[in-house]
Write an enzyme that holds these catalytic residues in place. Structure first.
Site: not given
Lengths: 552, 728
Positions: B387, B564, B346
């Site tokens: 972000e 996950d 990822d």
């Protein structure tokens, strides 16, 4: 030309010729083994036998076909030998004794051609032609067929089919063995080999004695004897007999013929798996072992420290003077490196260490280059074992040509590797424990032990050469050696076909930088090392009490 | 309308990225050997030893020589017998030491697994106790205390600060910080919350703050800690495929040597009988080779070194993983890790630091830079994603815009369906709507609200994407006016340091790395190029990941991945090596075949290395073991037969003292080499990522050539010492 330079020329020209033949012969074998078309004659054969040539077999079907064919061959040959007195061209010879018939039937079916008899005084012409020579073709073709099945296992993926035994058998016989045998026979006749159906004639020697000179269909049997790595001679003296091997150049041609198929098959293997470098690597492994062996026999024969050899320049005892020491030594190495077993000199008379090399050649398992087909599948099995250990050392589940070498593959390869040493060691041990068997030894002490060890090694590896010295025509040796030859041929074939089946079923793993490269010098060297070390470890105790005890 | 800022959990701290350090193992403490001795002796039980065929042969041989030594006691007989027994004990010792390391760890885990009392809720419905204080009547009314062992899957329990979580499960309500040091060894608490990908809790861990409601997912006795204990103890250790294959090869070699030794006897008797002049020796009489010498020869030839260390290597390999806080459910998975062809990583958290940061505001179509900055900041004030916060921080640093409290605002949270977030403001009765998000989504919103979009936006967006950034388009719509795009925020991904080197190493090992990202292809390409991965999968949805894995596997490749979330579970199950993060959902942990307690996705790289190291160690010691035989032959064969054939003295190239000292030296060397190699077996052969050819060359040189040479030296040295013993 001095004998030494003649010997060097002999070896060098052989190497050049074999190297030149590698690609064309290998490519031709590739086309024979993979082509889709059947000739009209072949179609006729399939129709008579009742085989669908376009239907392939699973490994077990293939194995059943091999077993059935071998069983029929042994039975037919046995009956043939037992009834020889009733046959045409029997020359009035009596039927072959049961134990000898068993031994001979097995011997020729298994491509061994161990002969516990003197052929010219035991066999009629028809038995030689229609019995023994037929098997010289068939047994060679069986070896190539089995090798082809194994290679298909590597080349194919996710299939249960490994080829059609009957198609492989017929094609190899008709397209490879027969043409060469016919042309070769003409060459041999031209060189002076006999080819007739005469019972022989009596000749008067200079000394005034009468000698019977037997004739027969020799040349026709001679070429396939070498080309199919069979080795069973028409005469007891085998390739030392001038009617079988008339001149120096036929001697060269014999060595070339007995090596050419086995050395070229790796090329066909490379073509079939789609990577010529893989085939070349296998051929190089074979070549390294072969060259080493040829050099060693020559060295021991030419540079022996004994009084007589030093006086005459080489160990010349038992060597046919027409050929000379180096050429005979090279022949001895070649015939034992391949599973041929033809001889043009008496290995028993070699120096202790010089005689140990032919013995060791066979102990390699007939892989350098080995018999027709059997050499290729033998070395591939050893490569599988090497790949397993080497593959672990590069940190991956070992894979060879994209096929994973897992528990099943290791089991089959290990059993293959175990079979011949078990037969040789148990056979030799049993013989040495039996007073009966020991009585057959010509010499006592380590040399006698070497004779027995040689016999069982030759039989288990389907070589068929004899150290001589040993009186092998006893019910003990006929029976046990027959059994050893049969198991030593068929059990490995079954294991190889099982391996082919398990490889063919696999999905190949794509190669990456982490994959062991099996065409590189490192791997080639490692296979050579593994072969030598495994052989040394297995046989050293026995060798120590035979040739080593004698030669050191 | 609400003015309350949504409660956002603090982000769990990821451990700092590890440098490209290489796999190392713990050192062997000599005291461990002594401590493991009782276990080693216990393992002499033939029923246990039968599982190791090579050592079983040695034990049978030892029993045989003991009987012989009692019948004809000599110094040589007893010394040889003693050393043969030691060979077996040393082999057991290797295994016992390897197991001993796991035992200590299991002990710690057992303490965490003490019986606890669970507070089970009956008739709990979602919403009953999730208001934060958790003290409303409904939730407490149906509470009952039950021993943790009686919990069944599906039971709902409540756990409060200070309580130990009674069993594995998923948080269905609430959020809490949990101390998981019992299993991870990491003292910093982690956050567990309902919903999302951090909902799994492990029995035996302790809640430090707040209150959570947990739905139990495991039966007692099958909990994560239980499995972990079984794993580190190696209780039900199964042989891995390669181990089975290797065992077959070793058994085959043993059979060959057994035959070689057994069939030697008639040959020896014959040789002795024809050389009548030769005097009887301790090794050879007219009855043949003495039983003790035959057994010695056999034990020296069969691959005892690897046979003794094989199981220790496997246990230690698992142990090395556990030391790195990775739990593998089977040794098979560890082996598969060594075979991996493709690594799916990822992007976020593995390749990049995880949080993209605002890097630049680019206004479009004559919009003032300040206006854009203002709108960007406004839309992000409630955005608690990394972000979002980085936009606020950037606006402050670059444009001096302070954070402000906004009233009369409605936050529009990010939704996967809309792919944008923003805020609706009420400015003096006028509604002003600001949106930021993926270019396509926001521009569509602009068009839907009567505006039109210029090429300028697309140019800027493409420019940012091409440079590896993530473009966020900011747009606003004031009442009665068409919507318009204000500009583009450039969110930059920060690639972790040292990743390029690691990917280069992977490439050398023949492993292809594929970065998985939800970014558009342009962005993905730029980051892939910066990080040095081989390939990337852009705009990836979970099913794309699954399809990629299946496609690779169809080509015969082995795929490893980390994951996950619950939506990763199918892919984790499909992958050959699926490493679930400990922070993940229990579905993910169930699906994978490994769990990383540190939740560090880069660990995958180390797992691959450990898998390779495991196989290399086995291969190297097998080679070493077989190569050793050559020297042993040179010691034993002349010793056995030199009396009969004096010429064989030529084989005695080590010039050993006497036949008996030669045989005894070989036996002693054979036993001592096992002890000497225990540390190597436990630590694993040194492994540096390199091509197969380089690895093979090095290992052949060290363990092949070294294996040939070492015993010549070793046997000679031992011979120099034992020749001092009278009677040898």
């Amino acid at each position: 030309m001095s004998p030494t330079s003649a010997g060097v020329l002999f070896i060098a020209s052989l190497m050049v010729a074999l190297a030149a033949a590698y690609a064309p012969v290998g490519d031709y074998l590739y086309r024979v083994l993979t082509g889709a078309r059947h000739s009209r004659v072949e179609r006729g054969v399939y129709r008579v036998v009742g085989v669908n040539p376009d239907g392939e077999q699973t490994w077990s079907g293939y194995a059943r076909a091999v077993l059935a064919f071998s069983a029929v061959s042994v039975l037919f040959l046995y009956v043939f030998l037992r009834l020889q007195n009733h046959l045409w061209l029997s020359l009035g010879r009596p039927p072959v004794r049961p134990d000898q018939a068993w031994n001979t039937a097995v011997s020729f079916t298994t491509n061994t051609d161990w002969q516990s008899y003197a052929a010219e005084s035991t066999m009629g012409h028809l038995v030689q032609m229609a019995g023994l020579t037929v098997q010289n073709f068939a047994s060679a073709a069986v070896g190539i067929a089995v090798a082809a099945a194994l290679v298909r296992g590597f080349a194919r993926s996710r299939t249960t089919l490994v080829g059609n035994f009957w198609v492989d058998l017929v094609r190899v016989c008709l397209r490879v063995l027969l043409p060469v045998a016919v042309i070769g026979a003409l060459l041999f006749v031209a060189a002076g080999a006999v080819q007739n159906l005469s019972a022989g004639r009596d000749a008067h020697t200079l000394a005034g004695a009468t000698q019977h000179v037997p004739g027969g269909p020799v040349a026709s049997q001679e070429v396939i004897k070498e080309f199919g790595t069979n080795g069973g001679g028409f005469y007891n003296a085998n390739s030392a007999h001038p009617f079988e091997n008339p001149t120096a150049w036929t001697n060269w041609l014999q060595v070339f013929l007995l090596m050419v198929v086995a050395f070229s098959l790796p090329r066909a293997f490379g073509r079939m798996v789609g990577d010529n470098r893989q085939g070349l690597a296998i051929a190089v492994i074979m070549a390294i072992l072969a060259i080493g062996s040829v050099v060693a026999v020559n060295a021991f024969q030419v540079a022996h420290r004994g009084t007589v050899p030093q006086a005459v320049g080489a160990a010349a005892e038992g060597v046919e003077v027409r050929f000379g020491v180096p050429q005979s030594a090279t022949f001895a190495a070649a015939t034992t490196l391949t599973s041929t077993g033809a001889v043009d000199s008496v290995h028993d008379s070699y120096t202790a260490l010089g005689g140990a090399i032919p013995l060791a050649n066979m102990m390699l398992g007939e892989v350098a280059p080995g018999g027709t087909g059997s050499g290729l599948y033998g070395i591939l099995v050893l490569a599988v074992i090497t790949v397993f250990v080497a593959g672990l050392m590069v940190g991956r589940t070992p894979e060879y040509l994209g096929k994973k070498i897992g528990a099943r593959e290791v089991k089959l390869a290990s059993l293959y590797f175990l079979t011949t040493p078990a037969l040789v060691l148990v056979g030799t041990g049993a013989a040495m424990a039996s007073t009966w068997a020991r009585a057959s030894m010509l010499n006592s002490g380590p040399h006698g032990l070497s004779e027995v060890l040689y016999a069982y090694t030759s039989a288990a590896n389907n070589n068929g050469s004899a150290f001589a010295g040993l009186t092998a025509d006893t019910s003990w040796y006929n029976t046990t050696l027959g059994a050893v030859m049969l198991v030593g041929r068929l059990l490995p074939i079954l294991l190889v076909l099982g391996l082919a089946g398990s490889l063919a079923a696999q999905q190949p793993v794509p190669p990456s930088a982490g994959t062991l490269k099996t065409h590189q010098p490192l791997f080639v060297g490692m296979v050579v090392g593994v072969v030598l070390v495994l052989v040394a470890l297995t046989y050293l105790p026995a060798l120590a009490l035979g040739p080593l005890a004698e030669g050191l | 309308m609400s003015t309350m800022a949504p409660k956002v959990p603090p982000v769990a701290q990821l451990p700092p990225p590890r440098g490209p350090d290489r796999v190392r193992g713990g050192l062997l403490d000599p005291r461990q050997l002594i401590r493991s001795l009782p276990d080693a002796l216990r393992k002499l039980n033939p029923a246990t030893l039968r599982r190791k065929p090579v050592m079983f042969i040695v034990e049978i041989g030892s029993v045989f020589t003991t009987v012989l030594a009692m019948l004809h006691p000599t110094v040589f007989a007893w010394l040889t017998t003693g050393w043969l027994w030691l060979t077996v004990v040393f082999a057991n010792l290797a295994e016992a030491v390897a197991e001993g390391r796991g035992k200590a760890q299991a002990e710690t885990l057992r303490r965490a697994n003490r019986a606890t009392v669970a507070r089970r809720l009956r008739g709990w419905r979602p919403g009953d106790g999730g208001s934060g204080d958790g003290r409303n009547g409904d939730g407490r009314g149906d509470e009952e205390a039950v021993p943790a062992q009686l919990l069944r899957p599906g039971d709902i329990v409540v756990v409060e600060a200070g309580d130990v979580i009674p069993g594995d499960g998923d948080v269905v309500e609430g959020i809490a910080s949990v101390d998981e040091s019992a299993i991870t060894g990491e003292s910093a608490p982690v956050i567990r919350e309902s919903g999302g990908d951090r909902s799994a809790v492990t029995g035996g861990t302790k809640v430090l703050s707040d209150r959570i409601v947990v739905r139990i997912t495991q039966k007692p006795g099958e909990s994560f800690i239980d499995r972990m204990i079984a794993l580190v103890e190696g209780a039900n250790r199964q042989k891995t495929p390669n181990e089975i294959a290797l065992n077959i090869l070793l058994a085959a070699l043993s059979i060959i040597f057994l035959l070689a030794v057994a069939t030697l006897q008639p040959l020896a008797i014959y040789s002795k009988s024809v050389q009548a002049f030769a005097s009887d020796t301790e090794a050879l009489t007219r009855h043949g080779v003495s039983g003790i010498v035959l057994v010695s020869l056999l034990v020296c030839l069969i691959p005892t070194t690897i046979g003794a260390l094989l199981s220790a290597i496997g246990i230690a390999g698992m142990d090395r993983l556990i030391q790195r806080n990775v739990l593998a459910t089977s040794g098979r998975a560890v082996e598969a890790a060594g075979d991996v062809n493709t690594l799916l990583l990822d992007k976020t958290g593995t390749v990049t630091l995880g949080n993209r940061q605002a890097n630049e505001f680019t206004p479009v179509d004559d919009v003032d830079e300040k206006v854009l900055a203002d709108a960007a900041q406004l839309s992000s004030l409630a955005d608690q994603t990394p972000e979002g916060r980085s936009i606020v921080v950037y606006a402050k640093q670059r444009y001096g815009l302070r954070e402000r409290q906004i009233h009369c605002a409605t936050w529009v949270p990010f939704r996967a369906a809309t792919r944008m977030s923003g805020v609706d403001l009420d400015e003096d009765g006028q509604v002003r709507r600001i949106r930021k998000g993926a270019a396509g989504a926001v521009l569509k919103w602009v068009r839907d609200n009567g505006g039109h979009t210029s090429d300028h936006v697309a140019t800027v967006v493409d420019g940012i994407s091409a440079s590896g950034g993530t473009p966020l388009v900011v747009a606003e719509a004031r009442q009665d006016r068409p919507a318009r795009a204000l500009g583009v925020i450039d969110l930059k991904d920060v690639v972790k340091t040292g990743m390029r080197e690691r990917f280069d190493a992977m490439r050398r090992m023949g492993i292809r790395t594929v970065m998985i990202t939800g970014d558009n292809p342009l962005t993905a390409r730029a980051i892939a190029a910066e990080a040095g991965v081989d390939d990337f999968l852009a705009e990836a949805k979970p099913e794309d990941k699954m399809a990629l894995i299946k496609r690779e596997q169809e080509g015969g490749k082995l795929v490893a991945m980390t994951g996950d979330g619950t939506n990763d579970a199918p892919a984790l199950a499909q992958a050959d090596v699926g490493v679930a993060m400990n922070t993940g959902t229990s579905a993910a942990k169930e699906a994978g075949n490994m769990v990383d307690l540190d939740s560090d996705p880069t660990k995958l790289i180390e797992i691959v290395e450990i898998g390779k190291q495991l196989l290399i160690t086995r291969g190297a010691l097998t080679t070493f073991s077989i190569a050793n035989d050559i020297a042993k032959y040179f010691a034993i064969i002349p010793a056995m037969f030199v009396a009969v054939y004096p010429g064989l003295a030529a084989l005695d190239i080590m010039r050993l003292h006497s036949p008996t000292s030669a045989i005894l030296s070989a036996v002693i060397f054979n036993a001592l080499i096992i002890v000497a190699l225990i540390p190597l077996a436990l630590r694993g052969v040194r492994y540096t990522p390199s091509s197969a050819a380089a690895l093979l060359r090095r290992n052949l040189l060290v363990y092949g050539l070294g294996g040939i040479v070492a015993p010549f030296i070793g046997i000679k040295l031992i011979d120099l010492i034992i020749q001092l013993i009278p009677g040898i």
